[in-house]
Write a protein that holds these residues in place. Structure first.
Motif, PDB file in Angstrom:
ATOM      1  N   ALA A 293       0.834  -1.204   0.000  1.00 23.21           N
ATOM      2  CA  ALA A 293       0.000   0.000   0.000  1.00 23.21           C
ATOM      3  C   ALA A 293       0.869   1.254   0.000  1.00 23.21           C
ATOM      4  N   VAL A 294       0.487   2.229  -0.800  1.00 22.07           N
ATOM      5  CA  VAL A 294       1.161   3.539  -0.795  1.00 22.07           C
ATOM      6  C   VAL A 294       0.083   4.584  -0.546  1.00 22.07           C
ATOM      7  N   TYR A 295       0.134   5.256   0.596  1.00 19.21           N
ATOM      8  CA  TYR A 295      -0.831   6.321   0.867  1.00 19.21           C
ATOM      9  C   TYR A 295      -0.187   7.654   0.484  1.00 19.21           C
ATOM     10  N   GLY A 296      -1.008   8.517  -0.152  1.00 23.49           N
ATOM     11  CA  GLY A 296      -0.437   9.745  -0.723  1.00 23.49           C
ATOM     12  C   GLY A 296       0.277   9.417  -2.028  1.00 23.49           C
ATOM     13  N   ALA A 297      -0.240   8.396  -2.716  1.00 22.48           N
ATOM     14  CA  ALA A 297       0.474   7.832  -3.878  1.00 22.48           C
ATOM     15  C   ALA A 297       0.575   8.810  -5.041  1.00 22.48           C
ATOM     16  N   TYR A 298      -0.368   9.743  -5.145  1.00 27.30           N
ATOM     17  CA  TYR A 298      -0.311  10.678  -6.275  1.00 27.30           C
ATOM     18  C   TYR A 298       0.475  11.955  -5.938  1.00 27.30           C
ATOM     19  N   GLY A 299       1.003  12.049  -4.731  1.00 30.37           N
ATOM     20  CA  GLY A 299       1.878  13.179  -4.401  1.00 30.37           C
ATOM     21  C   GLY A 299       3.222  13.017  -5.121  1.00 30.37           C
ATOM     22  N   HIS A 300       4.040  14.048  -5.053  1.00 33.36           N
ATOM     23  CA  HIS A 300       5.328  14.043  -5.768  1.00 33.36           C
ATOM     24  C   HIS A 300       6.194  12.866  -5.301  1.00 33.36           C
ATOM     25  N   THR A 301       6.322  12.702  -4.000  1.00 34.65           N
ATOM     26  CA  THR A 301       7.143  11.611  -3.458  1.00 34.65           C
ATOM     27  C   THR A 301       6.443  10.271  -3.645  1.00 34.65           C
ATOM     28  N   GLY A 302       5.133  10.257  -3.447  1.00 34.79           N
ATOM     29  CA  GLY A 302       4.365   9.021  -3.616  1.00 34.79           C
ATOM     30  C   GLY A 302       4.538   8.424  -5.004  1.00 34.79           C
TER      31      GLY A 302
ATOM     32  N   ARG B 176       9.333  -0.952 -10.387  1.00 35.43           N
ATOM     33  CA  ARG B 176      10.661  -1.273 -10.926  1.00 35.43           C
ATOM     34  C   ARG B 176      11.229  -2.538 -10.279  1.00 35.43           C
ATOM     35  N   ARG B 177      10.905  -2.727  -8.981  1.00 37.71           N
ATOM     36  CA  ARG B 177      11.439  -3.889  -8.251  1.00 37.71           C
ATOM     37  C   ARG B 177      10.471  -5.068  -8.240  1.00 37.71           C
ATOM     38  N   GLY B 178       9.414  -4.995  -9.033  1.00 34.60           N
ATOM     39  CA  GLY B 178       8.530  -6.147  -9.179  1.00 34.60           C
ATOM     40  C   GLY B 178       7.460  -6.286  -8.115  1.00 34.60           C
ATOM     41  N   TRP B 179       7.197  -5.212  -7.338  1.00 35.25           N
ATOM     42  CA  TRP B 179       6.116  -5.240  -6.363  1.00 35.25           C
ATOM     43  C   TRP B 179       4.835  -4.730  -7.018  1.00 35.25           C
ATOM     44  N   THR B 180       3.716  -4.926  -6.338  1.00 38.06           N
ATOM     45  CA  THR B 180       2.431  -4.451  -6.853  1.00 38.06           C
ATOM     46  C   THR B 180       1.912  -3.347  -5.943  1.00 38.06           C
ATOM     47  N   PRO B 181       2.145  -2.088  -6.306  1.00 43.62           N
ATOM     48  CA  PRO B 181       1.648  -1.022  -5.431  1.00 43.62           C
ATOM     49  C   PRO B 181       0.126  -0.933  -5.466  1.00 43.62           C
ATOM     50  N   VAL B 182      -0.449  -0.638  -4.320  1.00 39.12           N
ATOM     51  CA  VAL B 182      -1.888  -0.372  -4.213  1.00 39.12           C
ATOM     52  C   VAL B 182      -1.979   1.078  -3.766  1.00 39.12           C
ATOM     53  N   ALA B 183      -2.446   1.925  -4.672  1.00 44.32           N
ATOM     54  CA  ALA B 183      -2.362   3.374  -4.461  1.00 44.32           C
ATOM     55  C   ALA B 183      -3.582   3.886  -3.717  1.00 44.32           C
ATOM     56  N   SER B 184      -3.322   4.771  -2.775  1.00 43.77           N
ATOM     57  CA  SER B 184      -4.423   5.326  -2.005  1.00 43.77           C
ATOM     58  C   SER B 184      -4.171   6.791  -1.703  1.00 43.77           C
ATOM     59  N   GLY B 185      -5.253   7.499  -1.449  1.00 43.95           N
ATOM     60  CA  GLY B 185      -5.203   8.921  -1.120  1.00 43.95           C
ATOM     61  C   GLY B 185      -6.622   9.438  -1.061  1.00 43.95           C
ATOM     62  N   ARG B 186      -6.749  10.727  -0.778  1.00 42.96           N
ATOM     63  CA  ARG B 186      -8.112  11.233  -0.534  1.00 42.96           C
ATOM     64  C   ARG B 186      -8.804  11.754  -1.778  1.00 42.96           C
ATOM     65  N   ASP B 187      -8.054  11.928  -2.882  1.00 40.87           N
ATOM     66  CA  ASP B 187      -8.598  12.604  -4.066  1.00 40.87           C
ATOM     67  C   ASP B 187      -8.827  11.580  -5.196  1.00 40.87           C
ATOM     68  N   ALA B 188     -10.113  11.300  -5.478  1.00 38.16           N
ATOM     69  CA  ALA B 188     -10.447  10.276  -6.482  1.00 38.16           C
ATOM     70  C   ALA B 188      -9.912  10.663  -7.861  1.00 38.16           C
ATOM     71  N   ASP B 189     -10.002  11.941  -8.223  1.00 37.82           N
ATOM     72  CA  ASP B 189      -9.545  12.355  -9.557  1.00 37.82           C
ATOM     73  C   ASP B 189      -8.027  12.178  -9.680  1.00 37.82           C
ATOM     74  N   ALA B 190      -7.309  12.542  -8.625  1.00 40.97           N
ATOM     75  CA  ALA B 190      -5.844  12.410  -8.671  1.00 40.97           C
ATOM     76  C   ALA B 190      -5.446  10.936  -8.749  1.00 40.97           C
ATOM     77  N   LEU B 191      -6.192  10.071  -8.070  1.00 43.71           N
ATOM     78  CA  LEU B 191      -5.896   8.630  -8.154  1.00 43.71           C
ATOM     79  C   LEU B 191      -6.188   8.100  -9.556  1.00 43.71           C
ATOM     80  N   ALA B 192      -7.284   8.596 -10.157  1.00 46.91           N
ATOM     81  CA  ALA B 192      -7.622   8.161 -11.524  1.00 46.91           C
ATOM     82  C   ALA B 192      -6.522   8.604 -12.488  1.00 46.91           C
ATOM     83  N   ALA B 193      -6.016   9.822 -12.309  1.00 44.44           N
ATOM     84  CA  ALA B 193      -4.939  10.321 -13.180  1.00 44.44           C
ATOM     85  C   ALA B 193      -3.673   9.480 -12.981  1.00 44.44           C
ATOM     86  N   LEU B 194      -3.432   9.074 -11.744  1.00 47.79           N
ATOM     87  CA  LEU B 194      -2.241   8.256 -11.465  1.00 47.79           C
ATOM     88  C   LEU B 194      -2.356   6.899 -12.171  1.00 47.79           C
ATOM     89  N   SER B 195      -3.557   6.344 -12.178  1.00 52.74           N
ATOM     90  CA  SER B 195      -3.683   5.019 -12.823  1.00 52.74           C
ATOM     91  C   SER B 195      -3.632   5.134 -14.344  1.00 52.74           C
TER      92      SER B 195
END
Ligand SMILES: NC(=O)c1ccc[n+]([C@@H]2O[C@H](COP(=O)([O-])OP(=O)(O)OC[C@H]3O[C@@H](n4cnc5c(N)ncnc54)[C@H](OP(=O)(O)O)[C@@H]3O)[C@@H](O)[C@H]2O)c1
Length: 339
Positions: free
Chosen positions: A8-17, A26-45
């Motif tokens: 899990a990555v919270y704040g995933a659509y932030g600069h550091t996230g 890059r290392r073969g993990w499966t991130p599960v992105a989370s945060g409070r802004d649905a539009d920003a999460l959609a843009a991230l995906s």
């Protein structure tokens, strides 16, 4: 607890996230992105096709529980951590997963360390400040120690940045973190003097000898968590602080395909004990970007059993610091030790 590769990555659509999401992939993990802004999460995906996303605000435990379900660890990237740290650590404890964050704020890191007993009882690790500020200097200081050495006379941490184009999150965190900063003086936690002291510091080339001002951040907390020292002070050169104080300074601009800016950094740590002076140095590019390999490298080491014990741990306390710094060389953090 899950045994899969979902993180899990919270704040995933932030600069550091975003850097953390990219590093996990890059290392073969499966991130599960989370945060409070649905539009920003959609843009991230859109940017990372196939990315799982969960909208969750920090005051909605049920939504946070859904975001963390089936993951093995949480990398929390949404600051100010003074506000977001506790609810995300609570969620990680409910999900029975390890917790890592990139907090630079001393009090946020201290608050996470205060949950040590709870974490130990749960057999989990919480590692706050596994990032440029807090984590890197702790690894450098620890790498300078002899086997079994946990007590030194003095540690100085000096950071030189050629510039600091801050993110909105950095600015917000700086405004929120209105507390006086701690240093260690005469063996005790004390407030840094006001006005902040200055001195000269001879950095390696290309910075050279410059004025630095006291700027203690989370490394005061991470280092003093496991090393006893009478004096622990942190310093920064002046150019980045001029940038930071100017509201017109722009946000970081990507200048490579990985999204990194041109910003250059040097971190130097001097340890003094028994009349002996040792120095360690790390250098590289973009303090936000390098926080991602620090956090993901630490997460991997916690998950594969290379962390020493459970509880709220500083990086130098948990890991073989020299070995970890060696591994980070492949991720753009060059380091050198002068024993
Ligand atoms: N220790 C270090 O070296 C280091 C390195 C990098 C970053 N950091 C810290 O990490 C934090 C983020 O920095 P950044 O550069 O990634 O900033 P950023 O690009 O502005 O991103 C901030 C993120 O935090 C989220 N956020 C802020 N307050 C929130 C809240 N109350 N609830 C939920 N989400 C919240 C934002 O969501 P919205 O867009 O929805 O507001 C966004 O996703 C800062 O605290 C910064 O100091 C520390």
């Amino acid at each position: 607890m899950s045994t899969g590769r979902r993180i899990a990555v919270y704040g995933a659509y932030g600069h550091t996230g975003r850097f953390v999401v990219a590093e996990l992939l890059r290392r073969g993990w499966t991130p599960v992105a989370s945060g409070r802004d649905a539009d920003a999460l959609a843009a991230l995906s859109q940017a990372f096709p196939g990315l799982a996303t969960h909208v969750a605000t920090i005051d909605d435990p049920a939504a946070l529980d859904r975001a963390l379900a089936g993951t093995r660890a949480l990398i929390h990237c949404a600051g100010p951590f003074l506000d977001t740290g506790a609810p995300l650590l609570d969620a990680a404890l409910r999900a029975r997963i390890h917790y890592l964050d990139v907090a630079a704020e001393q009090r946020a890191t201290d608050a996470t360390h205060a949950r040590d007993a709870e974490l130990r009882a749960a057999g989990l690790v919480a590692m706050p400040s596994i990032a440029f500020y807090g984590g890197l200097a702790d690894l450098l200081a620890t790498a300078l120690l002899d086997e079994g050495e946990t007590r030194v006379d003095a540690i100085d941490v000096a950071v030189a940045l050629d510039r600091w184009h801050p993110t909105a999150g950095t600015r917000l965190t700086g405004e929120r973190n209105h507390y006086r900063r701690w240093v260690i003086a005469d063996g005790e936690r004390r407030y840094v003097a006001d006005p902040a002291p200055t001195r000269r510091w001879a950095f390696a080339a290309p910075i050279g000898e410059v004025d630095v001002v006291a700027l203690p951040l989370a490394e005061t907390i991470t280092i003093s968590r496991h090393l006893a020292c009478a004096e622990l002070h942190s310093w920064m050169n002046l150019a980045p602080l001029v940038d930071l104080r100017d509201p017109a300074t722009p946000a970081p601009q990507a200048t490579d395909a990985d999204g990194r800016s041109d910003q250059q950094f040097i971190v130097e740590v001097e340890v003094r004990a028994n009349g002996r002076r040792r120095r360690a140095r790390a250098s590289g590019r973009d303090i936000y970007a390098v926080s991602a390999p620090l956090a993901v490298e630490a997460m991997e080491r916690i998950l594969d059993g290379r962390a020493r014990g459970h509880g709220a741990l500083a990086p130098g306390q948990a890991f073989d610091a020299r070995e970890m710094l060696g591994a980070l060389a492949a991720c753009g953090i060059a380091s050198a030790l002068e024993h």
